[in-house]
Design an enzyme around this catalytic site. Sequence first.
Site, PDB file in Angstrom:
ATOM      1  N   ALA A 119       0.752  -1.161   0.044  1.00 49.25           N
ATOM      2  CA  ALA A 119       0.055  -0.053  -0.010  1.00 49.25           C
ATOM      3  C   ALA A 119       1.046   1.303  -0.140  1.00 49.25           C
ATOM      4  CB  ALA A 119      -1.000  -0.107   1.164  1.00 49.25           C
ATOM      5  N   ASN A 178       5.010 -10.830   4.713  1.00 44.65           N
ATOM      6  CA  ASN A 178       4.139  -9.915   3.963  1.00 44.65           C
ATOM      7  C   ASN A 178       5.028  -8.804   3.099  1.00 44.65           C
ATOM      8  OD1 ASN A 178       2.230 -10.031   6.861  1.00 44.65           O
ATOM      9  ND2 ASN A 178       1.546 -10.486   4.862  1.00 44.65           N
ATOM     10  N   ARG A 209      13.801 -23.882  -3.962  1.00 48.25           N
ATOM     11  CA  ARG A 209      15.481 -23.743  -5.097  1.00 48.25           C
ATOM     12  C   ARG A 209      15.600 -22.080  -4.795  1.00 48.25           C
ATOM     13  NH1 ARG A 209      13.113 -27.683  -8.740  1.00 48.25           N
ATOM     14  NH2 ARG A 209      12.329 -25.987  -9.908  1.00 48.25           N
ATOM     15  N   HIS A 253       7.514  -6.517   9.028  1.00 51.17           N
ATOM     16  CA  HIS A 253       6.245  -7.848   8.771  1.00 51.17           C
ATOM     17  C   HIS A 253       6.690  -8.924   7.858  1.00 51.17           C
ATOM     18  CE1 HIS A 253       5.563  -5.135   5.323  1.00 51.17           C
ATOM     19  NE2 HIS A 253       5.091  -4.423   6.058  1.00 51.17           N
ATOM     20  N   ASP A 291       1.089  -2.491  12.622  1.00 53.76           N
ATOM     21  CA  ASP A 291       0.980  -1.960  11.212  1.00 53.76           C
ATOM     22  C   ASP A 291      -0.332  -1.326  11.009  1.00 53.76           C
ATOM     23  OD1 ASP A 291       1.996  -1.187   8.575  1.00 53.76           O
ATOM     24  OD2 ASP A 291       1.591  -3.157   7.859  1.00 53.76           O
TER      25      ASP A 291
END
Length: 381
Positions: free
Chosen positions: A134, A213, A221, A210, A268
């Site tokens: 955001a 996220n 791999r 965070h 957050d």
Amino acid sequence: MAPSKVLAGARVVLPTGTVDDGRVIVDGTRIADTAPPQAEVVDVSGHWVVPGFVDLHNHGGGGASFAGGTAEEVLVGVETHRRHGTTTVVASAVTGDLDFLARHAGMLAELAQQGDIAGIHFEGPFISPCRKGAHDEQLLRDPDPAEVRKLVDAAHGHAKMMTLATELPGGLDSVRLLVEHGVIAAVGHTDATYEQTVRAIDAGATVATHLFNAMPPVGHRAPGPITALLEDERITVELINDGTHLHPAALQLAFHHAGAARVAFITDAMDAAGFGDGRYLLGPLEVEVADGVARLVEGGSIAGSTLTLDRAFKRAVTVDRLPVGDVVAALCANPARLLGLDDRIGSLEPGKDADLVVLDDAFDLVGVMRKGAWVVDPHLG
């Protein structure tokens, strides 16, 4: 000066463990080891007493923004989170014009000087457009150390943390600059590889913004940044435990690999925390909050949270089944240590600030004290 108090009869969570039928002595603004004769006895039998919560990463609440609001609006947000147990909060900015961020940091620095906030966290603009979440992509930029220094200087000694996509040009030099100035370098909103993240940690990064996220997922791999951040003892990982940002299994994975000493629960939070559904702004971007979940109007990306730390505490204990002591570490001691404030806050020890939270046996908040004064009076008789 607040009157002296003895909170008696509770389960008190101390650094050494939980004491049943314990007591916390408050003398003025501090925790004491002996009670003055005139101290008021507050019966908190059947309840928990834990340290006041410490939030490293918070953009606002109560309808007010830390990222763009006036000083008065910031104080509304601070008071909102205090009523939910967060006695220490770092105000987080979001991506914006560099000159605006510098001016806003100056205002936030005044609030930090007054003791209303614990400092400033810059989340953006030095983040990856691939993992912007955001944040306004048009305002993103590579982490030029000179521009990083401009924001740090604008905070007048109150910059506590900056989130960077350290794989971008200038990223590692910016990490080193932050470390030189005593500012936490956090890896986040990043598209880095495992190897690039290891280099950032070696350069001095100590926090994962965070975790999970706004970063690539783990691949067998291509293990990516998550694996590097979880495995390194130098990293503290932020987790948003609201039931939206993380699957419970991801949270358990983080606790298992990092251990309770390296986890910091954060909110957050954005303006809607403690306020309600509706339309809001996060920086320049419009956010729709529905059923307590914040998403960008354009694109639908999750846009922060409406979480408060009392809810994060209850969920961690009752849903995630984490030990209470581990949850207290993640909400109190670990973030206090990161901020360099563990000599004053983060645990219930004599000489420290009388910041504490009273919870009932269902882990619902019933009382909050900050520096010896009730923010939420438990009315326990």
